[in-house]
Design a protein around this motif. Structure first.
Motif, short mmCIF file in Angstrom:
data_model
loop_
_atom_site.label_atom_id
_atom_site.label_comp_id
_atom_site.label_asym_id
_atom_site.label_seq_id
_atom_site.Cartn_x
_atom_site.Cartn_y
_atom_site.Cartn_z
N PHE A 83 -22.36 -96.75 -31.15
CA PHE A 83 -21.94 -97.49 -32.35
C PHE A 83 -20.51 -97.14 -32.73
N ILE A 84 -20.19 -95.85 -32.76
CA ILE A 84 -18.83 -95.42 -33.10
C ILE A 84 -17.81 -96.03 -32.14
N ALA A 85 -18.09 -95.93 -30.86
CA ALA A 85 -17.15 -96.47 -29.86
C ALA A 85 -16.97 -97.97 -30.04
N GLY A 86 -18.06 -98.67 -30.26
CA GLY A 86 -17.98 -100.12 -30.42
C GLY A 86 -17.23 -100.53 -31.66
N VAL A 87 -17.52 -99.86 -32.78
CA VAL A 87 -16.85 -100.21 -34.04
C VAL A 87 -15.37 -99.89 -33.98
N ALA A 129 -13.44 -99.80 -31.43
CA ALA A 129 -12.75 -100.72 -30.53
C ALA A 129 -12.59 -102.10 -31.16
N ALA A 130 -13.58 -102.53 -31.94
CA ALA A 130 -13.57 -103.91 -32.45
C ALA A 130 -13.10 -104.05 -33.89
N CYS A 131 -13.12 -102.96 -34.65
CA CYS A 131 -12.82 -103.05 -36.10
C CYS A 131 -11.81 -101.97 -36.48
N PRO A 132 -10.55 -102.14 -36.14
CA PRO A 132 -9.55 -101.08 -36.38
C PRO A 132 -9.31 -100.77 -37.85
N ASP A 133 -9.73 -101.66 -38.76
CA ASP A 133 -9.52 -101.39 -40.19
C ASP A 133 -10.53 -100.41 -40.76
N LEU A 134 -11.59 -100.13 -40.03
CA LEU A 134 -12.60 -99.19 -40.50
C LEU A 134 -12.25 -97.78 -40.03
N VAL A 135 -12.44 -96.81 -40.91
CA VAL A 135 -12.08 -95.42 -40.62
C VAL A 135 -13.35 -94.58 -40.58
N ALA A 177 -18.55 -105.06 -50.17
CA ALA A 177 -18.60 -106.47 -49.80
C ALA A 177 -18.94 -106.63 -48.32
N VAL A 178 -18.38 -105.78 -47.48
CA VAL A 178 -18.69 -105.84 -46.05
C VAL A 178 -20.18 -105.61 -45.83
N MET A 179 -20.75 -104.63 -46.52
CA MET A 179 -22.17 -104.34 -46.35
C MET A 179 -23.03 -105.51 -46.80
N GLN A 180 -22.64 -106.17 -47.88
CA GLN A 180 -23.42 -107.33 -48.32
C GLN A 180 -23.34 -108.47 -47.32
N VAL A 196 -22.78 -104.16 -33.84
CA VAL A 196 -21.33 -104.05 -33.67
C VAL A 196 -20.71 -105.44 -33.61
N ALA A 197 -21.33 -106.36 -32.87
CA ALA A 197 -20.77 -107.71 -32.74
C ALA A 197 -20.73 -108.42 -34.09
N ILE A 198 -21.79 -108.28 -34.88
CA ILE A 198 -21.83 -108.93 -36.20
C ILE A 198 -20.81 -108.31 -37.13
N LEU A 199 -20.69 -106.98 -37.11
CA LEU A 199 -19.70 -106.31 -37.95
C LEU A 199 -18.29 -106.74 -37.55
N ALA A 200 -18.02 -106.85 -36.27
CA ALA A 200 -16.70 -107.27 -35.80
C ALA A 200 -16.38 -108.69 -36.27
N GLU A 201 -17.35 -109.56 -36.20
CA GLU A 201 -17.14 -110.94 -36.67
C GLU A 201 -16.80 -110.97 -38.15
N ILE A 202 -17.52 -110.17 -38.92
CA ILE A 202 -17.27 -110.12 -40.38
C ILE A 202 -15.88 -109.58 -40.67
N MET A 203 -15.50 -108.51 -39.99
CA MET A 203 -14.20 -107.90 -40.25
C MET A 203 -13.05 -108.78 -39.74
N ASN A 204 -13.15 -109.26 -38.55
CA ASN A 204 -12.04 -110.00 -37.95
C ASN A 204 -11.80 -111.35 -38.59
#
Length: 401
Positions: free
Chosen positions: A304-308, A310-316, A339-342, A377-385
């Motif tokens: 999960f960490i590696a995927g996030v 790589a795909a969501c650079p704004d998350l720390v 908001a991201v979690m919702q 990871v894919a859904i989180l990336a879609e939301i963030m990007n």
């Protein structure tokens, strides 16, 4: 080897949901629904008050707190007969701290850290204020705890795994140090029990407490547990002298006599329906290796960490990068984390949020697998990007985050 496909089948998860919040509330084991219905209809309904002696398969409802305590004890490395279930975690924290302080007279410092769950600190503050003997609750940063253990400390009171970041304390090392300084150690296992192997006996814990509705899947409001080390069990004075902690509760004596060992830490009437659900949940652990659970949890978390990242650079990453230094959750920081979690929840990925900016994700291989991690990871990336979180409906705060 543990068959995680078999354990997954034991849970009643909604279709289309990826549940990454077992660190806050575990999902319902399928057996719990039937067992609770049975105790409501066939025991409470048919036996009425005689269920205290005849219920729970003839063992009697009154025996549940100690029997379930032993089942949990096997998951936390406790000696048999030294864990009891009942009441809430806040009550168990209060009991443990009150008893521990009496065993270290002349010392006034209770040491904890800023990563401790606020309730533990609230209970400590309330107790110390009520005692009125000049005690101090000393709160330091998690990384400063070891250096803060001095001969002033009466009790070290820590949650093993930080509820926000998943940072994990070294129980054995910190307990050894406080013992060397003449103090006692209380460990809150709310984010440990059922998440990875725990060894309260080998780690030297004096007291340990924990809840059963997270990784143990006992259901909302499931009762808490308390462990008292054998060397202290018959010395600990229960500050909350409840009638079921009495040596002979049905003698109805006006004076209190503490029960033997950890049974003196019983307070109120056992919550039979909740304990029935917990009993069913603990069946899931039969044949499960906690070492396997830990290894798989680390593998899922690392994916999960590696995927996030790589795909969501704004998350720390807010959790320790070294898996050995964290529990079974991963946290990321983002200013609009709520908001991201919702937005994630709206798309079937359930984690949770802790103020001011932390998104938490729990990895429990009993019901989470690699496919769930990839999809999350894919859904989180879609939301963030695509900034799908940036909508008014996702920014309205609910009562529970």
């Amino acid at each position: 080897m543990t068959d995680f496909s078999a354990t997954r089948a034991m849970f009643d998860l909604p279709e289309g949901v990826i549940y990454l919040d077992g660190n806050s509330l575990g999902p319902m084991p399928r057996a719990a629904k039937m067992r609770v219905a049975e105790v409501v209809s066939a025991e409470w309904g048919e036996m009425l008050i005689t269920g205290w002696n005849r219920g729970w398969g003839g063992r009697g409802w009154m025996s549940m707190p100690v029997a379930l305590g032993d089942r949990i004890g096997r998951l936390i490395g406790a000696e048999p007969g030294h864990v009891v279930v009942g009441d809430t975690l806040s009550i168990k924290v209060y009991q443990a701290l009150a008893s521990a302080l009496e065993m270290v007279p002349g010392r006034k410092v209770v040491l904890s850290d800023s990563g401790n769950f606020p309730t533990d600190l609230y209970m400590a503050n309330g107790l110390l204020t009520s005692l009125g003997h000049g005690h101090e609750l000393r709160v330091v940063a998690p990384e400063e705890v070891e250096d803060a253990i001095t001969d002033e400390v009466a009790v070290l009171m820590l949650t093993e795994v930080d509820y926000r970041t998943g940072r994990r304390h070294d129980m054995r090392a910190l307990t050894a140090k406080v013992h060397a300084q003449g103090g006692l150690a209380i460990w809150d296992l709310a984010h440990s029990a059922g998440a990875f192997p725990v060894d309260v006996a080998g780690g030297g814990a004096d007291f340990a407490v924990g809840c059963t509705y997270k990784y143990l899947n006992g259901g909302p409001g499931a009762p808490a547990f308390i462990y008292v080390a054998p060397r202290l069990a018959d010395r600990a004075r229960p500050a909350l002298a409840g009638w079921l902690g009495h040596e002979a509760p049905f003698a109805f004596e006006l004076d209190y006599r503490p029960g033997a060992g950890v049974e003196r830490m019983r307070v109120g009437t056992p919550p039979v329906i909740q304990m029935t659900a917990l009993d069913a949940a603990l069946d899931v652990w039969e044949g499960v290796s906690l070492e396997d659970v830990r290894a798989k949890s680390v593998e899922l978390s690392e994916r999960f960490i590696a995927g996030v990242e790589a795909a969501c650079p704004d998350l720390v990453l807010a959790s320790p990068r070294d898996a050995a230094g964290r529990g079974s959750q991963v946290s990321f920081r983002f200013d609009e984390g709520y908001a991201v979690m919702q937005a994630l929840i709206a798309r079937g990925v359930i984690g949770d949020f802790r103020a001011p900016d932390i998104m938490r994700f729990g990895f429990t291989p009993l019901y989470i697998d690699e496919a769930d991690v990839r999809a999350a990871v894919a859904i989180l990336a879609e939301i963030m990007n695509n900034r799908l979180w940036d909508r008014p409906e996702y920014k309205r705060r609910a009562k529970v985050t």
